[in-house]
Design a protein around this motif. Structure first.
Motif, PDB file in Angstrom:
ATOM      1  N   CYS A 182       0.815  -1.224   0.000  1.00 41.64           N
ATOM      2  CA  CYS A 182       0.000   0.000   0.000  1.00 41.64           C
ATOM      3  C   CYS A 182       0.842   1.265   0.000  1.00 41.64           C
ATOM      4  CB  CYS A 182      -0.925   0.016   1.217  1.00 41.64           C
ATOM      5  SG  CYS A 182      -2.333  -1.097   1.098  1.00 41.64           S
ATOM      6  N   HIS A 183       1.947   1.242   0.729  1.00 39.68           N
ATOM      7  CA  HIS A 183       2.733   2.461   0.935  1.00 39.68           C
ATOM      8  C   HIS A 183       4.031   2.377   0.138  1.00 39.68           C
ATOM      9  CE1 HIS A 183      -0.150   3.519   3.974  1.00 39.68           C
ATOM     10  NE2 HIS A 183       0.088   2.406   4.639  1.00 39.68           N
ATOM     11  N   GLN A 184       4.153   3.270  -0.852  1.00 30.92           N
ATOM     12  CA  GLN A 184       5.270   3.203  -1.768  1.00 30.92           C
ATOM     13  C   GLN A 184       5.791   4.582  -2.152  1.00 30.92           C
ATOM     14  OE1 GLN A 184       7.291   1.053  -3.251  1.00 30.92           O
ATOM     15  NE2 GLN A 184       6.467  -0.704  -2.150  1.00 30.92           N
ATOM     16  N   MET A 185       7.050   4.595  -2.541  1.00 29.81           N
ATOM     17  CA  MET A 185       7.632   5.759  -3.210  1.00 29.81           C
ATOM     18  C   MET A 185       8.360   5.233  -4.447  1.00 29.81           C
ATOM     19  SD  MET A 185      10.761   6.714  -0.629  1.00 29.81           S
ATOM     20  CE  MET A 185       9.647   6.916   0.758  1.00 29.81           C
ATOM     21  N   TYR A 186       8.548   6.091  -5.433  1.00 30.14           N
ATOM     22  CA  TYR A 186       9.044   5.640  -6.728  1.00 30.14           C
ATOM     23  C   TYR A 186      10.201   6.501  -7.218  1.00 30.14           C
ATOM     24  CZ  TYR A 186       4.671   3.134  -6.528  1.00 30.14           C
ATOM     25  OH  TYR A 186       3.637   2.316  -6.110  1.00 30.14           O
ATOM     26  N   ASP A 187      10.982   5.912  -8.092  1.00 31.95           N
ATOM     27  CA  ASP A 187      12.101   6.606  -8.722  1.00 31.95           C
ATOM     28  C   ASP A 187      11.549   7.498  -9.829  1.00 31.95           C
ATOM     29  OD1 ASP A 187      14.359   7.486  -9.976  1.00 31.95           O
ATOM     30  OD2 ASP A 187      15.255   5.499 -10.274  1.00 31.95           O
ATOM     31  N   ARG A 188      11.458   8.788  -9.578  1.00 31.47           N
ATOM     32  CA  ARG A 188      10.852   9.710 -10.538  1.00 31.47           C
ATOM     33  C   ARG A 188      11.716   9.884 -11.788  1.00 31.47           C
ATOM     34  NH1 ARG A 188       5.689   9.752  -8.879  1.00 31.47           N
ATOM     35  NH2 ARG A 188       5.645   9.868  -6.609  1.00 31.47           N
ATOM     36  N   LYS A 189      13.023   9.634 -11.654  1.00 25.06           N
ATOM     37  CA  LYS A 189      13.904   9.760 -12.807  1.00 25.06           C
ATOM     38  C   LYS A 189      13.730   8.581 -13.759  1.00 25.06           C
ATOM     39  CE  LYS A 189      17.446  12.429 -10.371  1.00 25.06           C
ATOM     40  NZ  LYS A 189      18.873  12.476  -9.942  1.00 25.06           N
ATOM     41  N   ALA A 190      13.358   7.424 -13.200  1.00 27.65           N
ATOM     42  CA  ALA A 190      13.207   6.230 -14.030  1.00 27.65           C
ATOM     43  C   ALA A 190      11.896   6.242 -14.808  1.00 27.65           C
ATOM     44  CB  ALA A 190      13.288   4.974 -13.154  1.00 27.65           C
ATOM     45  N   ASP A 212       4.591   7.685   0.126  1.00 25.24           N
ATOM     46  CA  ASP A 212       4.436   7.402   1.554  1.00 25.24           C
ATOM     47  C   ASP A 212       5.146   6.115   1.983  1.00 25.24           C
ATOM     48  OD1 ASP A 212       2.811   5.622   0.238  1.00 25.24           O
ATOM     49  OD2 ASP A 212       1.037   5.965   1.469  1.00 25.24           O
ATOM     50  N   GLY A 213       6.178   5.721   1.234  1.00 29.97           N
ATOM     51  CA  GLY A 213       6.889   4.492   1.566  1.00 29.97           C
ATOM     52  C   GLY A 213       7.477   4.496   2.961  1.00 29.97           C
ATOM     53  N   SER A 214       7.719   5.665   3.525  1.00 28.92           N
ATOM     54  CA  SER A 214       8.267   5.739   4.888  1.00 28.92           C
ATOM     55  C   SER A 214       7.289   5.205   5.930  1.00 28.92           C
ATOM     56  CB  SER A 214       8.636   7.182   5.230  1.00 28.92           C
ATOM     57  OG  SER A 214       7.496   8.027   5.177  1.00 28.92           O
ATOM     58  N   LEU A 215       6.030   5.027   5.549  1.00 31.33           N
ATOM     59  CA  LEU A 215       5.035   4.495   6.489  1.00 31.33           C
ATOM     60  C   LEU A 215       5.170   2.992   6.689  1.00 31.33           C
ATOM     61  CD1 LEU A 215       1.786   6.426   5.448  1.00 31.33           C
ATOM     62  CD2 LEU A 215       3.352   6.934   7.321  1.00 31.33           C
ATOM     63  N   GLN A 216       5.962   2.328   5.873  1.00 32.47           N
ATOM     64  CA  GLN A 216       6.125   0.879   6.033  1.00 32.47           C
ATOM     65  C   GLN A 216       6.696   0.575   7.421  1.00 32.47           C
ATOM     66  OE1 GLN A 216       8.162  -1.128   2.819  1.00 32.47           O
ATOM     67  NE2 GLN A 216       7.162   0.120   1.250  1.00 32.47           N
TER      68      GLN A 216
END
Length: 505
Positions: free
Chosen positions: A32-40, A49-53
């Motif tokens: 559910c909680h993710q962050m992504y490589d915006r350059k890729a 919100d990956g820090s919520l893991q």
């Protein structure tokens, strides 16, 4: 009492799964909680919100677990309900009468209009188009990990409908135009360059759908700047559905046939509905995601505009409403607080694409159009990682669901030392996710206990034993996840072109 006048859980958008103990190494949060490589790769959802893991970052109210149904022992109830009684109940439909009952009460919101929807696959043709002329379309997708796996209590399906202009050519319904526009949405959400559809004569529709400069018969559909048919002047907005898109999602009990095969039965636990009411600019969406992050950091409580019978406004262009079983098992509109339960996942998590789950997880190409069918479906890996998605989830979460429970699934697919059993390497999604008949009946019985008590605001998970893995309240002294389990780079989209059976851990 079912009421819209009071709210008992002001953090009803925080689902029960968020209170699972991690023991510093188990991470069911990553889907559910993710962050992504915006350059890729570009991605419209910028919540990041990956820090919520495993972080337990709740408001002062949210640190207390309000989902009391997780702590109810229902073993006595299960003993009182016979196998025959629960199977008869599940086989009895509760959909057909909903329209008349809503009309009788003066309901002003969406009224389900798909005839024979309770019949599941029988309501649609081989390509997923509703037989009743309502233009709903069923598609085949891989269930989202955890709660929505059949082994955890429910079967489900999702259907989509586009506005008239997206399914017509010169004012007349055109099946090819309709499915071409649906396919263009798929390419847009998945950010794919092309996919397949059945052979289409481009001369008949007047559009070069494979973008090769020649009008001919083709099975290739390429990404486009605009939709086709009577919607040709409508621009495709990156990773957004067009305004007017509708979804229905039926959440059902577990059917079991004479051969003990898990089926989708006629009885619905819930019927959920979403409608895209506005297409927002990227700037507007970025601003709303920024506000969401700020509110979370400040520990502020969630709030949504109540559109009454139309549902709750998620602030990202969608109205959300739903129907759920009453005491007698008939479907009724959800209360405000019951609908709040839906809003967290359809508003404030980083993994979704345009606030939705299923369409980005549909099979690719022409074969995906038709009613959901897990038989023969490969355990396709996620785009961002190798290994079967289902087995990866078992290993990372420490169980067969977000609560680190489901001993049947664990014993079936994992060895005692935590390694994967060889049979998992070749199993299809149905084999991996289907419960045994005894477990299916227990899950059905456990859920009817919640129906009879009408206490959905205290949780709607079909559990019958109290799990030792769920927190009553979050203690600040709980150690966070160790760094090696802290963040998995996961993507809701799947790689259907890669076999996963040789890549499993």
């Amino acid at each position: 009492m079912i009421t819209n006048k009071t709210i008992t859980n002001l953090e009803a958008t925080v689902p029960p799964q968020c209170y699972t103990k991690t023991d510093s190494k188990f991470n069911p949060c990553y889907t559910c909680h993710q962050m992504y490589d915006r350059k890729a790769e570009d991605r419209l959802n910028r919540l990041d919100d990956g820090s919520l893991q495993g972080g337990y970052m709740f408001s002062d109210i949210g640190v207390s677990n309000h989902w009391d149904n997780l702590f109810v022992d229902r073993t006595a109830w299960l003993e009182q309900v016979s196998d025959t009684a629960i199977q008869e109940y599940v086989a009895t439909e509760n959909y057909s009468s909903l329209e008349a009952r809503l009309v009788d009460t003066g309901w002003q919101g969406f009224i389900p209009d798909l005839d024979n929807y309770h019949l599941a696959a029988a309501a649609f043709d081989d390509r997923g188009l509703a037989k009743d002329g309502s233009f709903w379309v069923a598609f085949n997708y891989k269930p989202f990990p955890g709660t929505f796996w059949p082994t955890n209590g429910s079967t489900d399906d999702v259907v989509i409908r586009l506005p008239a202009a997206f399914r017509e050519l010169n004012g007349e319904f055109n099946r090819d135009i309709y499915y071409l526009n649906l396919t263009l949405i798929e390419l847009n959400l998945k950010n794919d360059a092309q996919t397949t559809l059945w052979p289409i004569d481009e001369n008949a529709i007047g559009f070069d759908i494979d973008n090769n400069g020649v009008l001919e018969v083709t099975s290739t559909v390429t990404k486009s700047a605009n939709y086709v048919g009577d919607a040709a002047t409508t621009t495709i907005e990156f990773q957004q559905f067009p305004t007017g898109t509708e979804f229905m999602h039926s959440v059902r009990y577990l059917g079991v046939d004479a051969e003990h095969v898990i089926t989708i039965p006629e009885r619905m636990k819930e019927l959920r509905y979403m409608k895209k009411v506005a297409t927002l600019s990227r700037g507007e969406l970025n601003g709303r995601y920024d506000n969401e992050r700020k509110e979370k950091l400040l520990g502020e409580l969630p709030n949504f505009i109540n559109r009454r019978d139309l549902g709750l406004d998620n602030g990202l262009g969608w109205f959300v409403q739903g129907f759920i079983e009453d005491y007698d098992g008939e479907l009724r509109p959800q209360s405000f607080e019951e609908t709040m339960f839906c809003m967290g996942c359809h508003t404030a998590i980083g993994t979704t694409i345009d606030s939705t789950f299923s369409f980005a997880r549909k099979l690719s190409g022409a074969a995906s159009w038709g009613y959901i069918n897990l038989h023969g479906m490969a355990d396709a890996p996620n785009r961002s990682e190798s290994g079967g998605e289902i087995i990866n989830y078992l290993l990372r979460s420490g169980g067969g669901n977000e609560f680190r429970q489901n001993p049947e699934m664990i014993s079936k697919w994992l060895n005692r030392d935590g390694t994967v059993k060889p049979a998992a390497h070749s199993a299809d999604v149905y084999e991996l996710l289907a419960p045994s008949k005894p477990r299916a009946l227990k899950l059905n019985k456990a859920y009817t206990h919640i129906v009879r008590h009408q206490n959905f605001i205290e949780g709607r998970d079909a559990t019958w034993l109290v799990s030792p893995n769920i927190l009553r309240a979050v203690d600040e002294d709980i150690p966070p996840l160790a760094s090696e389990y802290r963040f998995y780079q996961w993507d809701i989209r799947l790689n259907w072109q890669t076999r996963s059976d040789t890549q499993l851990p």
